[in-house]
Design a protein around this motif. Structure first.
Motif, PDB file in Angstrom:
ATOM      1  N   LEU A 118      -3.482   9.786  -6.469  1.00 57.56           N
ATOM      2  CA  LEU A 118      -3.692  11.217  -6.272  1.00 57.56           C
ATOM      3  C   LEU A 118      -2.831  11.956  -7.285  1.00 57.56           C
ATOM      4  N   ILE A 119      -3.447  12.859  -8.033  1.00 59.45           N
ATOM      5  CA  ILE A 119      -2.718  13.629  -9.039  1.00 59.45           C
ATOM      6  C   ILE A 119      -2.780  15.102  -8.667  1.00 59.45           C
ATOM      7  N   CYS A 120      -1.610  15.730  -8.668  1.00 59.12           N
ATOM      8  CA  CYS A 120      -1.534  17.169  -8.394  1.00 59.12           C
ATOM      9  C   CYS A 120      -0.517  17.767  -9.350  1.00 59.12           C
ATOM     10  N   GLY A 121      -1.011  18.260 -10.466  1.00 63.44           N
ATOM     11  CA  GLY A 121      -0.188  18.920 -11.466  1.00 63.44           C
ATOM     12  C   GLY A 121      -0.750  20.301 -11.703  1.00 63.44           C
ATOM     13  N   SER A 122      -1.203  20.572 -12.912  1.00 66.11           N
ATOM     14  CA  SER A 122      -1.885  21.842 -13.168  1.00 66.11           C
ATOM     15  C   SER A 122      -3.230  21.878 -12.457  1.00 66.11           C
ATOM     16  N   VAL A 124      -6.015  18.913  -9.983  1.00 66.24           N
ATOM     17  CA  VAL A 124      -5.964  17.764  -9.084  1.00 66.24           C
ATOM     18  C   VAL A 124      -7.005  16.736  -9.505  1.00 66.24           C
ATOM     19  N   ASN A 125      -6.736  15.489  -9.114  1.00 65.98           N
ATOM     20  CA  ASN A 125      -7.677  14.411  -9.375  1.00 65.98           C
ATOM     21  C   ASN A 125      -7.389  13.290  -8.399  1.00 65.98           C
ATOM     22  N   CYS A 126      -8.377  12.442  -8.178  1.00 65.43           N
ATOM     23  CA  CYS A 126      -8.221  11.281  -7.312  1.00 65.43           C
ATOM     24  C   CYS A 126      -9.125  10.175  -7.837  1.00 65.43           C
ATOM     25  N   ALA A 127      -8.598   8.957  -7.857  1.00 62.52           N
ATOM     26  CA  ALA A 127      -9.400   7.820  -8.283  1.00 62.52           C
ATOM     27  C   ALA A 127      -8.890   6.574  -7.585  1.00 62.52           C
ATOM     28  N   GLY A 128      -9.738   5.571  -7.519  1.00 59.20           N
ATOM     29  CA  GLY A 128      -9.331   4.331  -6.869  1.00 59.20           C
ATOM     30  C   GLY A 128     -10.061   3.135  -7.436  1.00 59.20           C
ATOM     31  N   LYS A 129      -9.444   1.985  -7.241  1.00 62.54           N
ATOM     32  CA  LYS A 129     -10.036   0.692  -7.606  1.00 62.54           C
ATOM     33  C   LYS A 129      -9.761  -0.268  -6.463  1.00 62.54           C
ATOM     34  N   ASN A 130     -10.795  -0.996  -6.006  1.00 63.93           N
ATOM     35  CA  ASN A 130     -10.592  -1.938  -4.918  1.00 63.93           C
ATOM     36  C   ASN A 130     -10.265  -3.332  -5.451  1.00 63.93           C
ATOM     37  N   PRO A 131      -9.887  -4.274  -4.581  1.00 65.96           N
ATOM     38  CA  PRO A 131      -9.506  -5.605  -5.058  1.00 65.96           C
ATOM     39  C   PRO A 131     -10.606  -6.337  -5.815  1.00 65.96           C
ATOM     40  N   GLN A 132     -11.859  -5.946  -5.591  1.00 72.46           N
ATOM     41  CA  GLN A 132     -12.969  -6.580  -6.311  1.00 72.46           C
ATOM     42  C   GLN A 132     -13.215  -5.964  -7.680  1.00 72.46           C
ATOM     43  N   GLY A 133     -12.500  -4.884  -8.000  1.00 75.63           N
ATOM     44  CA  GLY A 133     -12.616  -4.260  -9.314  1.00 75.63           C
ATOM     45  C   GLY A 133     -13.539  -3.073  -9.382  1.00 75.63           C
TER      46      GLY A 133
END
Length: 323
Positions: A118-122, A124-133
């Motif tokens: 989770l990014i909160c600077g100027s 916001v953004n959110c991203a993810g990767k699971n164990p399977q890639g």
């Protein structure tokens, strides 16, 4: 010995780091704006400057690099990559990878190759990767496209809250006096009239007023920070569901200045946890303590087939001092 280059490019600064396979940092470099969406020529120049400085400090040539990873702000969609691939190819590095800078922050903040950031600077953004890639990005395109928060949005919310408090539509708040002082006015009315007469951008640093006010018990400020946390938690929860990570053990990396530095009392963090923990009880919130460029070096290493262990991460972190 093999050598790896990592680059982290944002809207205000660009960092480059070169390390060997053991994680020893042998060269660093810096540049300005690296986001092509703000200024394409400036971004390319900043990247070139940072990389050239790092190569010079390391005593290497670009042909000696095993792999180079460029984590770039604004690398969100295929239309962006159509601009960025030719730009990076002009550097002439033998093997390169490009990603959005969210992935640098994720990989810098966890010792696993997967997780949520989770990014909160100027903004916001959110991203993810699971164990399977499998990967998923939730948001990152601004208020119109479903996001809420970051310095730009929160500054608007502070401004609105002060105006609403002044005209009676909202609760009184200590933000009123602090906002007019920050912007150089003597009254809220003077500020309102000037902004009505002259179109002015609100500086993102207004958002920083929220933290001290909330620490002092101001309910308007605390409410805005809680809303920010709730929105970030919603993004994290959506990402976790999309990637079927509800039963996994993973880190949720908290990055960006408002999360890693501003949220001293933990209002944002607690609101995130309230959204995430019931869904993914084995998800652990971790504030980012390393520079994201460390994650870029790790991604370069992993892209060449290397397994990156904790001791390598620790050595890379020690090399941040040269930035």
């Amino acid at each position: 010995m093999k050598y790896y280059l990592g680059v982290d490019a944002g809207g205000s600064k660009t960092y480059a780091m070169i390390a060997n396979e053991q994680g020893a940092v042998i060269g660093t470099g810096r540049g300005g704006n690296g986001n092509h969406q703000k200024n394409r020529e400036q971004a390319e120049s900043s990247l070139q400057q940072a990389v050239s400085e790092a190569l010079k400090a390391s005593g290497l040539t670009k042909d000696q690099l095993e792999y180079s990873w460029f984590g770039l702000a604004g690398a969100d969609r295929e239309t962006d990559f159509q601009i960025l691939r030719p730009m990076i190819s002009r550097f002439g590095h033998p093997r390169t990878g490009i990603s959005c800078d969210t992935w640098n922050a994720l990989r810098s903040g966890t010792d696993k190759s997967y997780g949520v950031v989770l990014i909160c600077g100027s903004g916001v953004n959110c991203a993810g990767k699971n164990p399977q890639g499998a990967e998923y990005q939730c948001g990152g395109f601004g208020y119109r496209f479903g996001d809420f928060g970051g310095g730009y949005d929160l500054s608007v919310e502070v401004f609105r809250s002060v105006l609403r408090a002044d005209d009676g539509r909202g609760d009184k708040t200590v933000l009123s006096e602090r906002l007019i002082h920050l912007l150089g006015y003597t009254t809220v009315s003077e500020m309102r009239e000037d902004y009505l007469d002259h179109y002015r951008e609100l500086p993102p640093r207004i958002a920083e007023l929220l933290f001290q006010a909330a620490d002092e018990g101001d309910q308007v400020a605390a409410g805005l920070l809680a809303r920010q946390g709730d929105e970030l938690g919603l993004a994290a929860a959506a990402t976790i569901r999309k990637l079927s990570m509800e039963q996994d053990s993973f880190d949720i990396v908290l990055a960006g200045s408002l999360l890693s530095k501003g949220d001293r009392s933990g209002i944002i963090r607690r609101a995130i946890e309230q959204r995430v923990k019931p869904l993914a009880p084995n998800g652990t919130l971790r504030a980012l303590t390393r520079e994201p460029v460390v994650g870029s070096v790790v991604l370069a290493m992993e892209s060449s087939g290397m397994n990156v262990y904790q001791e390598v991460l620790d050595r890379l972190s020690q090399g941040e001092e040269g930035l």
